[in-house]
Design a protein around this motif. Structure first.
Motif, PDB file in Angstrom:
ATOM      1  N   ARG A 193       0.763  -0.930  -0.479  1.00  0.00           N
ATOM      2  CA  ARG A 193       0.338   0.167   0.090  1.00  0.00           C
ATOM      3  C   ARG A 193       0.760   1.255   0.154  1.00  0.00           C
ATOM      4  O   ARG A 193       0.689   2.248  -0.498  1.00  0.00           O
ATOM      5  CB  ARG A 193      -0.936   0.010   1.065  1.00  0.00           C
ATOM      6  CG  ARG A 193      -2.183  -1.014   0.625  1.00  0.00           C
ATOM      7  CD  ARG A 193      -3.287  -0.876   2.023  1.00  0.00           C
ATOM      8  NE  ARG A 193      -4.056  -2.371   2.092  1.00  0.00           N
ATOM      9  CZ  ARG A 193      -4.529  -2.744   2.619  1.00  0.00           C
ATOM     10  NH1 ARG A 193      -3.614  -3.001   3.563  1.00  0.00           N
ATOM     11  NH2 ARG A 193      -4.785  -3.723   2.568  1.00  0.00           N
ATOM     12  N   TYR A 194       1.378   1.116   0.389  1.00  0.00           N
ATOM     13  CA  TYR A 194       2.879   2.466   0.742  1.00  0.00           C
ATOM     14  C   TYR A 194       3.167   2.759  -1.022  1.00  0.00           C
ATOM     15  O   TYR A 194       2.749   4.019  -1.043  1.00  0.00           O
ATOM     16  CB  TYR A 194       4.549   1.768   1.165  1.00  0.00           C
ATOM     17  CG  TYR A 194       5.299   2.906   1.012  1.00  0.00           C
ATOM     18  CD1 TYR A 194       5.586   3.967   2.667  1.00  0.00           C
ATOM     19  CD2 TYR A 194       6.438   3.161   0.368  1.00  0.00           C
ATOM     20  CE1 TYR A 194       6.787   4.813   2.612  1.00  0.00           C
ATOM     21  CE2 TYR A 194       7.189   3.925   0.211  1.00  0.00           C
ATOM     22  CZ  TYR A 194       7.487   4.578   1.690  1.00  0.00           C
ATOM     23  OH  TYR A 194       8.266   5.771   1.602  1.00  0.00           O
ATOM     24  N   CYS A 195       3.729   1.733  -1.646  1.00  0.00           N
ATOM     25  CA  CYS A 195       3.846   1.887  -2.143  1.00  0.00           C
ATOM     26  C   CYS A 195       2.790   2.568  -3.600  1.00  0.00           C
ATOM     27  O   CYS A 195       3.181   3.326  -4.184  1.00  0.00           O
ATOM     28  CB  CYS A 195       4.943   0.474  -3.950  1.00  0.00           C
ATOM     29  SG  CYS A 195       6.135   0.205  -3.158  1.00  0.00           S
ATOM     30  N   PHE A 253      -0.422   4.137  -2.521  1.00  0.00           N
ATOM     31  CA  PHE A 253      -0.638   5.160  -2.339  1.00  0.00           C
ATOM     32  C   PHE A 253      -0.205   6.352  -3.095  1.00  0.00           C
ATOM     33  O   PHE A 253      -0.286   7.555  -2.731  1.00  0.00           O
ATOM     34  CB  PHE A 253      -0.918   5.304  -0.309  1.00  0.00           C
ATOM     35  CG  PHE A 253      -2.178   4.521   0.144  1.00  0.00           C
ATOM     36  CD1 PHE A 253      -3.118   3.622  -0.768  1.00  0.00           C
ATOM     37  CD2 PHE A 253      -1.381   4.043   0.976  1.00  0.00           C
ATOM     38  CE1 PHE A 253      -3.589   2.949  -0.319  1.00  0.00           C
ATOM     39  CE2 PHE A 253      -2.380   3.412   1.994  1.00  0.00           C
ATOM     40  CZ  PHE A 253      -4.185   2.427   1.161  1.00  0.00           C
ATOM     41  N   VAL A 254       1.395   6.167  -2.340  1.00  0.00           N
ATOM     42  CA  VAL A 254       2.507   7.615  -2.837  1.00  0.00           C
ATOM     43  C   VAL A 254       2.243   7.926  -4.234  1.00  0.00           C
ATOM     44  O   VAL A 254       2.297   8.921  -4.681  1.00  0.00           O
ATOM     45  CB  VAL A 254       3.987   6.842  -2.302  1.00  0.00           C
ATOM     46  CG1 VAL A 254       5.455   8.053  -2.791  1.00  0.00           C
ATOM     47  CG2 VAL A 254       4.489   7.265  -1.170  1.00  0.00           C
ATOM     48  N   LYS A 278      -1.215   9.315  -4.791  1.00  0.00           N
ATOM     49  CA  LYS A 278      -1.063  10.495  -4.117  1.00  0.00           C
ATOM     50  C   LYS A 278      -2.405   9.607  -3.861  1.00  0.00           C
ATOM     51  O   LYS A 278      -3.107  11.264  -3.545  1.00  0.00           O
ATOM     52  CB  LYS A 278      -1.376  10.847  -4.772  1.00  0.00           C
ATOM     53  CG  LYS A 278       0.221  11.673  -6.056  1.00  0.00           C
ATOM     54  CD  LYS A 278      -0.427  12.061  -6.972  1.00  0.00           C
ATOM     55  CE  LYS A 278       1.030  12.341  -7.999  1.00  0.00           C
ATOM     56  NZ  LYS A 278       1.682  11.173  -8.025  1.00  0.00           N
ATOM     57  N   ASP A 279      -2.883   9.290  -2.589  1.00  0.00           N
ATOM     58  CA  ASP A 279      -3.853   8.969  -1.558  1.00  0.00           C
ATOM     59  C   ASP A 279      -2.746   9.153  -0.099  1.00  0.00           C
ATOM     60  O   ASP A 279      -2.203   8.197   0.221  1.00  0.00           O
ATOM     61  CB  ASP A 279      -4.077   7.776  -1.978  1.00  0.00           C
ATOM     62  CG  ASP A 279      -5.124   7.127  -0.737  1.00  0.00           C
ATOM     63  OD1 ASP A 279      -4.986   8.245   0.746  1.00  0.00           O
ATOM     64  OD2 ASP A 279      -5.501   6.367  -0.204  1.00  0.00           O
ATOM     65  N   TRP A 280      -3.071  10.174  -0.039  1.00  0.00           N
ATOM     66  CA  TRP A 280      -2.305  11.127   1.298  1.00  0.00           C
ATOM     67  C   TRP A 280      -2.591  10.426   2.726  1.00  0.00           C
ATOM     68  O   TRP A 280      -2.321  10.449   3.651  1.00  0.00           O
ATOM     69  CB  TRP A 280      -1.811  12.286   1.303  1.00  0.00           C
ATOM     70  CG  TRP A 280      -1.138  13.201   0.252  1.00  0.00           C
ATOM     71  CD1 TRP A 280      -1.458  13.649  -0.641  1.00  0.00           C
ATOM     72  CD2 TRP A 280       0.031  12.244  -0.599  1.00  0.00           C
ATOM     73  NE1 TRP A 280      -0.586  13.621  -2.486  1.00  0.00           N
ATOM     74  CE2 TRP A 280       0.725  12.988  -2.337  1.00  0.00           C
ATOM     75  CE3 TRP A 280       1.251  11.102  -0.228  1.00  0.00           C
ATOM     76  CZ2 TRP A 280       1.597  12.835  -2.530  1.00  0.00           C
ATOM     77  CZ3 TRP A 280       2.602  10.742  -1.016  1.00  0.00           C
ATOM     78  CH2 TRP A 280       2.199  11.422  -1.903  1.00  0.00           C
ATOM     79  N   PHE A 288      -1.612   6.482   2.935  1.00  0.00           N
ATOM     80  CA  PHE A 288      -0.240   6.946   3.451  1.00  0.00           C
ATOM     81  C   PHE A 288       0.015   7.155   4.612  1.00  0.00           C
ATOM     82  O   PHE A 288       0.158   6.028   5.666  1.00  0.00           O
ATOM     83  CB  PHE A 288       0.567   7.768   2.207  1.00  0.00           C
ATOM     84  CG  PHE A 288       2.005   7.727   2.326  1.00  0.00           C
ATOM     85  CD1 PHE A 288       2.777   6.634   1.606  1.00  0.00           C
ATOM     86  CD2 PHE A 288       2.439   8.738   2.931  1.00  0.00           C
ATOM     87  CE1 PHE A 288       4.034   6.763   2.237  1.00  0.00           C
ATOM     88  CE2 PHE A 288       4.125   9.253   2.607  1.00  0.00           C
ATOM     89  CZ  PHE A 288       4.865   7.995   2.501  1.00  0.00           C
ATOM     90  N   LEU A 346      -0.561   4.185   7.443  1.00  0.00           N
ATOM     91  CA  LEU A 346       0.056   3.373   7.525  1.00  0.00           C
ATOM     92  C   LEU A 346       1.716   3.696   8.716  1.00  0.00           C
ATOM     93  O   LEU A 346       2.206   2.298   8.552  1.00  0.00           O
ATOM     94  CB  LEU A 346       0.893   3.246   6.328  1.00  0.00           C
ATOM     95  CG  LEU A 346       0.501   2.847   4.770  1.00  0.00           C
ATOM     96  CD1 LEU A 346       0.668   2.877   4.137  1.00  0.00           C
ATOM     97  CD2 LEU A 346      -0.750   2.040   4.531  1.00  0.00           C
ATOM     98  N   VAL A 366       4.494  12.674   5.891  1.00  0.00           N
ATOM     99  CA  VAL A 366       3.579  13.413   4.941  1.00  0.00           C
ATOM    100  C   VAL A 366       3.765  14.139   3.836  1.00  0.00           C
ATOM    101  O   VAL A 366       3.488  14.146   2.352  1.00  0.00           O
ATOM    102  CB  VAL A 366       2.256  12.651   5.737  1.00  0.00           C
ATOM    103  CG1 VAL A 366       1.030  12.695   3.919  1.00  0.00           C
ATOM    104  CG2 VAL A 366       2.179  10.738   5.658  1.00  0.00           C
ATOM    105  N   ALA A 379       6.386  14.288   1.292  1.00  0.00           N
ATOM    106  CA  ALA A 379       6.293  13.102   0.012  1.00  0.00           C
ATOM    107  C   ALA A 379       5.245  14.120  -0.984  1.00  0.00           C
ATOM    108  O   ALA A 379       5.245  13.736  -1.911  1.00  0.00           O
ATOM    109  CB  ALA A 379       5.609  11.717   0.465  1.00  0.00           C
TER     110      ALA A 379
END
Length: 149
Positions: free
Chosen positions: A25-27, A29-30, A33-35, A38, A41, A64, A67
């Motif tokens: 999900r980290y990958c 969401f980045v 662009k789902d901050w 992100f 997590l 966050v 990013a």
């Protein structure tokens, strides 16, 4: 050394799977662009060690926000590969994730430098309120190539 019960082994496998889902999900969401996703997590007391970071975030919220600033106006592709996840106890784990990323500047008003790179995320996880979260993240680069814009 005491042999683990079947239930303990199942619990460990479930923990490993949940931790793998967090990193996947980290990958995603980045890159999408789902901050909000992100931020979810990580533990509130997240420790960040990204030596290449120009913003040097010291908290989850700063991480966050950094990013979002870096990736919002750019194309990013983050991939992690088969991780080594170690369950330390019922509430603590650590993992090492081989990684690849590509970030391309797509906006003239972005100050981010286009690059691609390879390395490892070394992370710690903590189970809080029944869910695993990343509590420490470190990025170590093996190679970084700056791309022409």
């Amino acid at each position: 050394m005491q042999e683990l019960s079947l239930q303990d082994r199942i619990d460990r496998l479930e923990a490993i799977e949940e931790i793998k889902q967090i990193k996947a999900r980290y990958c995603r969401f980045v890159d999408t662009k789902d901050w909000v996703g992100f931020a979810g997590l990580f533990t509130e007391d997240l420790v960040i060690d990204f030596g290449e970071s120009t913003s040097s975030p010291r908290s989850r919220d700063e991480f966050v926000a950094a990013a979002a600033r870096h990736f919002e106006k750019n194309l990013s592709i983050h991939q992690v590969h088969l991780g080594e996840v170690e369950i330390i106890d019922n509430t603590h784990a650590r993992a090492v994730w081989p990684m690849y990323d590509l970030v391309e500047k797509t906006s003239d008003d972005s100050e981010y430098v286009s690059h691609t790179g390879w390395g490892h995320y070394t992370e710690e996880y903590r189970k809080e309120n029944g869910h695993w979260r990343c509590s420490r993240t470190q990025l170590t680069r093996l190679k970084r190539v700056v791309l022409g814009d």
